[in-house]
Design a protein around this motif. Structure first.
Motif, PDB file in Angstrom:
ATOM      1  N   THR A   1     -14.230   7.511   0.225  1.00 22.26           N
ATOM      2  CA  THR A   1     -13.564   8.811   0.346  1.00 22.26           C
ATOM      3  C   THR A   1     -12.183   8.723   0.980  1.00 22.26           C
ATOM      4  OG1 THR A   1     -14.690   9.188   2.460  1.00 22.26           O
ATOM      5  CG2 THR A   1     -15.759  10.027   0.470  1.00 22.26           C
ATOM      6  N   ASP A   2     -11.900   7.618   1.657  1.00 19.79           N
ATOM      7  CA  ASP A   2     -10.635   7.511   2.376  1.00 19.79           C
ATOM      8  C   ASP A   2      -9.947   6.200   2.017  1.00 19.79           C
ATOM      9  OD1 ASP A   2      -8.525   7.746   4.060  1.00 19.79           O
ATOM     10  OD2 ASP A   2      -9.677   7.678   5.931  1.00 19.79           O
ATOM     11  N   ALA A   3      -8.716   6.298   1.539  1.00 25.94           N
ATOM     12  CA  ALA A   3      -7.967   5.094   1.168  1.00 25.94           C
ATOM     13  C   ALA A   3      -7.681   4.214   2.383  1.00 25.94           C
ATOM     14  CB  ALA A   3      -6.660   5.476   0.479  1.00 25.94           C
ATOM     15  N   ASP A   4      -7.672   4.807   3.597  1.00 26.26           N
ATOM     16  CA  ASP A   4      -7.420   4.010   4.804  1.00 26.26           C
ATOM     17  C   ASP A   4      -8.521   2.977   5.031  1.00 26.26           C
ATOM     18  OD1 ASP A   4      -5.040   5.249   5.395  1.00 26.26           O
ATOM     19  OD2 ASP A   4      -5.959   6.781   6.669  1.00 26.26           O
ATOM     20  N   THR A   5      -9.726   3.264   4.554  1.00 22.73           N
ATOM     21  CA  THR A   5     -10.814   2.282   4.664  1.00 22.73           C
ATOM     22  C   THR A   5     -10.447   0.996   3.932  1.00 22.73           C
ATOM     23  OG1 THR A   5     -12.445   4.069   4.751  1.00 22.73           O
ATOM     24  CG2 THR A   5     -13.270   1.874   4.202  1.00 22.73           C
ATOM     25  N   ILE A   6      -9.892   1.135   2.744  1.00 24.63           N
ATOM     26  CA  ILE A   6      -9.477  -0.030   1.963  1.00 24.63           C
ATOM     27  C   ILE A   6      -8.258  -0.690   2.605  1.00 24.63           C
ATOM     28  CG2 ILE A   6      -8.764  -0.828  -0.307  1.00 24.63           C
ATOM     29  CD1 ILE A   6     -11.635   0.188  -0.179  1.00 24.63           C
TER      30      ILE A   6
ATOM     31  N   GLN B   1       0.174  -0.718  -1.803  1.00 16.17           N
ATOM     32  CA  GLN B   1      -0.077   0.686  -2.138  1.00 16.17           C
ATOM     33  C   GLN B   1      -1.502   0.786  -2.680  1.00 16.17           C
ATOM     34  OE1 GLN B   1       2.649   2.324  -4.966  1.00 16.17           O
ATOM     35  NE2 GLN B   1       1.870   4.404  -4.784  1.00 16.17           N
ATOM     36  N   VAL B   2      -2.300   1.645  -2.069  1.00 12.88           N
ATOM     37  CA  VAL B   2      -3.699   1.828  -2.462  1.00 12.88           C
ATOM     38  C   VAL B   2      -3.869   3.228  -3.028  1.00 12.88           C
ATOM     39  CG1 VAL B   2      -6.103   1.868  -1.689  1.00 12.88           C
ATOM     40  CG2 VAL B   2      -4.507   0.205  -0.712  1.00 12.88           C
ATOM     41  N   VAL B   3      -4.383   3.300  -4.245  1.00  9.25           N
ATOM     42  CA  VAL B   3      -4.571   4.592  -4.906  1.00  9.25           C
ATOM     43  C   VAL B   3      -6.033   4.705  -5.339  1.00  9.25           C
ATOM     44  CG1 VAL B   3      -3.868   6.077  -6.806  1.00  9.25           C
ATOM     45  CG2 VAL B   3      -2.196   4.569  -5.736  1.00  9.25           C
ATOM     46  N   LEU B   4      -6.696   5.745  -4.853  1.00  8.23           N
ATOM     47  CA  LEU B   4      -8.072   6.011  -5.261  1.00  8.23           C
ATOM     48  C   LEU B   4      -8.050   6.889  -6.506  1.00  8.23           C
ATOM     49  CD1 LEU B   4      -9.771   6.780  -1.814  1.00  8.23           C
ATOM     50  CD2 LEU B   4      -9.537   4.590  -2.981  1.00  8.23           C
ATOM     51  N   GLY B   5      -8.773   6.468  -7.519  1.00  6.19           N
ATOM     52  CA  GLY B   5      -8.796   7.222  -8.770  1.00  6.19           C
ATOM     53  C   GLY B   5     -10.191   7.331  -9.331  1.00  6.19           C
TER      54      GLY B   5
ATOM     55  N   GLY C   1      -3.105  13.723  -6.094  1.00  8.30           N
ATOM     56  CA  GLY C   1      -3.172  12.864  -4.918  1.00  8.30           C
ATOM     57  C   GLY C   1      -1.852  12.186  -4.619  1.00  8.30           C
ATOM     58  N   ILE C   2      -1.476  12.196  -3.342  1.00  9.91           N
ATOM     59  CA  ILE C   2      -0.236  11.531  -2.930  1.00  9.91           C
ATOM     60  C   ILE C   2      -0.372  10.034  -3.156  1.00  9.91           C
ATOM     61  CG2 ILE C   2       1.263  11.022  -0.967  1.00  9.91           C
ATOM     62  CD1 ILE C   2       0.559  13.725   0.178  1.00  9.91           C
ATOM     63  N   GLY C   3       0.646   9.438  -3.759  1.00  8.76           N
ATOM     64  CA  GLY C   3       0.633   8.004  -4.028  1.00  8.76           C
ATOM     65  C   GLY C   3       0.215   7.654  -5.435  1.00  8.76           C
TER      66      GLY C   3
ATOM     67  N   ASN D   1     -23.318   2.223  -9.133  1.00 11.07           N
ATOM     68  CA  ASN D   1     -23.118   3.135 -10.261  1.00 11.07           C
ATOM     69  C   ASN D   1     -22.012   4.119  -9.875  1.00 11.07           C
ATOM     70  OD1 ASN D   1     -23.315   4.588 -12.597  1.00 11.07           O
ATOM     71  ND2 ASN D   1     -25.196   5.629 -12.050  1.00 11.07           N
ATOM     72  N   SER D   2     -20.774   3.632  -9.889  1.00 14.75           N
ATOM     73  CA  SER D   2     -19.653   4.430  -9.419  1.00 14.75           C
ATOM     74  C   SER D   2     -18.600   4.574 -10.514  1.00 14.75           C
ATOM     75  CB  SER D   2     -19.027   3.780  -8.179  1.00 14.75           C
ATOM     76  OG  SER D   2     -17.832   4.442  -7.813  1.00 14.75           O
ATOM     77  N   ALA D   3     -17.998   5.752 -10.559  1.00 12.81           N
ATOM     78  CA  ALA D   3     -16.897   5.994 -11.508  1.00 12.81           C
ATOM     79  C   ALA D   3     -15.540   5.846 -10.831  1.00 12.81           C
ATOM     80  CB  ALA D   3     -17.023   7.391 -12.105  1.00 12.81           C
ATOM     81  N   GLN D   4     -15.549   5.537  -9.531  1.00 15.80           N
ATOM     82  CA  GLN D   4     -14.299   5.455  -8.788  1.00 15.80           C
ATOM     83  C   GLN D   4     -13.571   4.135  -9.070  1.00 15.80           C
ATOM     84  OE1 GLN D   4     -14.418   5.003  -4.444  1.00 15.80           O
ATOM     85  NE2 GLN D   4     -12.907   6.642  -4.288  1.00 15.80           N
ATOM     86  N   THR D   5     -12.265   4.190  -9.071  1.00 17.77           N
ATOM     87  CA  THR D   5     -11.442   2.991  -9.194  1.00 17.77           C
ATOM     88  C   THR D   5     -10.505   2.921  -7.991  1.00 17.77           C
ATOM     89  OG1 THR D   5      -9.777   4.157 -10.509  1.00 17.77           O
ATOM     90  CG2 THR D   5     -11.496   2.956 -11.710  1.00 17.77           C
ATOM     91  N   ILE D   6     -10.216   1.712  -7.554  1.00 14.63           N
ATOM     92  CA  ILE D   6      -9.275   1.472  -6.466  1.00 14.63           C
ATOM     93  C   ILE D   6      -8.137   0.653  -7.040  1.00 14.63           C
ATOM     94  CG2 ILE D   6      -8.933   0.485  -4.183  1.00 14.63           C
ATOM     95  CD1 ILE D   6     -11.949   0.764  -3.717  1.00 14.63           C
ATOM     96  N   ASN D   7      -6.969   1.259  -7.106  1.00 12.91           N
ATOM     97  CA  ASN D   7      -5.797   0.600  -7.680  1.00 12.91           C
ATOM     98  C   ASN D   7      -4.932   0.073  -6.533  1.00 12.91           C
ATOM     99  OD1 ASN D   7      -3.875  -0.329  -9.397  1.00 12.91           O
ATOM    100  ND2 ASN D   7      -3.317   1.649 -10.251  1.00 12.91           N
ATOM    101  N   ILE D   8      -4.766  -1.241  -6.471  1.00 11.02           N
ATOM    102  CA  ILE D   8      -3.967  -1.869  -5.422  1.00 11.02           C
ATOM    103  C   ILE D   8      -2.703  -2.437  -6.061  1.00 11.02           C
ATOM    104  CG2 ILE D   8      -3.889  -3.645  -3.637  1.00 11.02           C
ATOM    105  CD1 ILE D   8      -6.946  -3.475  -3.499  1.00 11.02           C
ATOM    106  N   LEU D   9      -1.560  -1.949  -5.626  1.00  6.82           N
ATOM    107  CA  LEU D   9      -0.276  -2.457  -6.101  1.00  6.82           C
ATOM    108  C   LEU D   9       0.416  -3.163  -4.950  1.00  6.82           C
ATOM    109  CD1 LEU D   9      -0.661   0.704  -7.391  1.00  6.82           C
ATOM    110  CD2 LEU D   9       1.196  -0.188  -8.773  1.00  6.82           C
ATOM    111  N   THR D  10       0.882  -4.353  -5.179  1.00 10.08           N
ATOM    112  CA  THR D  10       1.535  -5.125  -4.138  1.00 10.08           C
ATOM    113  C   THR D  10       2.503  -6.119  -4.755  1.00 10.08           C
ATOM    114  OG1 THR D  10       1.181  -6.716  -2.346  1.00 10.08           O
ATOM    115  CG2 THR D  10      -0.435  -6.715  -4.113  1.00 10.08           C
TER     116      THR D  10
END
Length: 462
Positions: A52-57, A70-74, A393-395, A202-211
């Protein structure tokens, strides 16, 4: 009638106040460019459960010191994906992993997809990520199916010839022992392993990491600074979720440099074509080139406003720009010129009436006539963009895109009304040092005509 042209110098001063800080920031700090322009990595992860929180990642990624991270939750538009993770307590060889694939393909009667990683640790171990299940699997079923695995044949010391003897514990957790003979001193060593964990996600969430840091897809033996396996292992060691690596795209410096060059050429080409088009469209109006030049100056005003604001946002808030930013900037340019041409076209119509009014009065009347139309059109777009900017979402890529359009179209509306036309008048009157660009000036640029036409023009302005 409202006299807007009278305040032309004030409107230009306001533009300078907005442009100068951004331009200074642009010259000193530049733009905080993303991997599209600087090169780097775009890695997409799918966690075992929703974060639920991008700060966790971000906290889990801190030890890797990723540059411009840059971490984007999608959310995956295709929905949730059934995923299983099989974790061993040590590194196993291909005979074990091949057997895992054959066993599970046979059990579920389908060709599953496997990603095998060697996780770096004080004792490296193997993690297998399994996807493409047609239905949700159970961890107990997978563990039972893998209860009889062959032992690993990887020697622990020296160069050895392995012999393997699989065993099972009382609880059914598969274990195996490999005996390897060291050819250097004749001693023997054993390499036991077992499955320590089987997890289902079983998750539909994606974590996009740009660096800008390169993240290798290599295993624990890779020489890369950061690897996918290292990220997976660190997550597990520090309470993070199991993660599936969905994609890992690398952008090299040469590709990034070409993207930058093509983006610059796109803006230049658009400006030149706009100049030529406006010049051609207004060819029947005296000094038609001025209209094209003023339209380009208004266009550059909008571009500088957007670039300057994003330079400040990039420096103090870490906002990056990508290829979508160029798309938005070109859209802003088109919208700005569109509004400018509407005003200029009305100036042309009023000039062709050949009234006794001065050029300044014609431009002011044209502005007043088109003001409501310009504001109504722009406000409709701005309200839509404001909603998208506030509720995305910001980012995220779409947030940067809509914010660019919001700033640019607001600036474009202002420049079309209060800059482009004002510069026409300033150029005509030779103010602000533009008298050297005037060329030959007509004593009476507009001839008199019948009073009926004058009355018709006055009626249209009422």
């Amino acid at each position: 009638m409202l006299n807007l042209v009278k305040y032309r110098k004030l409107f230009l001063l306001i533009s300078l106040i907005v442009i100068i800080p951004g331009t200074i920031s642009l010259l000193i700090f530049g733009l905080n460019v993303g991997i599209d322009f600087a090169g780097g990595t775009n890695i997409v992860l799918r966690p075992q459960h929703t974060i639920t929180d991008a700060d966790t990642i971000r906290n889990l990624l801190k030890p890797f010191n990723l540059e411009s991270e840059q971490v984007v939750l999608g959310k995956d538009s295709k929905g949730a994906t059934n995923t299983a993770w099989v974790r061993f307590d040590s590194k196993v060889d291909t005979s074990v992993t091949d057997n895992v694939q054959k066993t599970l393909n046979k059990k579920y009667n389908q060709s599953l997809q496997y990603a095998i990683a060697t996780i770096p640790d004080s004792k490296p171990y193997t993690l297998i990520t399994i996807t493409k299940f047609t239905s949700a699997p159970k961890a107990s079923d997978i563990q039972a199916a893998l209860s009889n695995l062959p032992a690993t044949s990887t020697p622990t010391v020296g160069s050895a010839t392995p012999t393997a003897t699989p065993t099972s514990t009382a609880k059914g957790t598969p274990t195996a022992t490999a005996t390897a003979t060291n050819t250097q001193n004749g001693s023997t060593a054993t390499t036991p392993f077992k499955i320590v964990d089987v997890q289902i996600g079983n998750s539909a969430q994606t974590i996009n990491i740009l660096t800008k840091t390169s993240i290798s897809s290599g295993d624990a033996t890779s020489d890369a600074k950061v690897t996918q396996a290292a990220i997976q292992g660190y997550f597990l060691q520090h309470g993070g979720p199991y993660i599936q690596i969905e994609s890992n795209s690398q952008v090299g410096p040469s590709v990034a440099g070409r993207t930058t060059l093509m983006a610059f050429l796109a803006v230049v080409a658009a400006s030149i074509l706009i100049l030529l088009y406006v010049w051609f469209s207004f060819r029947k109006v005296p000094k038609a080139l001025r209209y094209g030049v003023c339209a380009i100056l208004a266009l550059l005003h909008d571009a500088l406003v957007v670039l300057g604001i994003f330079s400040i946002l990039g420096k103090f808030f870490g906002m990056q720009i990508d290829s979508l930013f160029i798309t938005a900037l070109l859209t802003v340019i088109g919208f700005s010129v569109h509004d400018t041409i509407v005003v200029f076209d009305r100036v042309r119509e009023n000039m062709q009436r050949r009234t006794v009014e001065t050029f300044e009065e014609v431009v002011n009347a044209s502005l007043v006539q088109t003001l409501a139309r310009s504001l109504n059109t722009s406000l409709t777009v701005l309200f839509t963009l404001l909603t998208l900017t506030l509720f995305t979402g910001i980012g995220t890529d779409i947030h940067t895109f809509t914010l660019t359009l919001l700033i640019g179209i607001f600036s474009g509306t202002y420049s079309s009304i209060f800059n482009a036309s004002m510069m026409l008048v300033i150029w005509e009157k030779g103010e602000l040092g533009m008298k050297y660009l005037q060329g030959k000036r007509d004593e009476k640029p507009y001839a008199r005509k019948r009073d009926r036409e004058i009355r018709e023009l006055a009626e249209t302005r009422s």
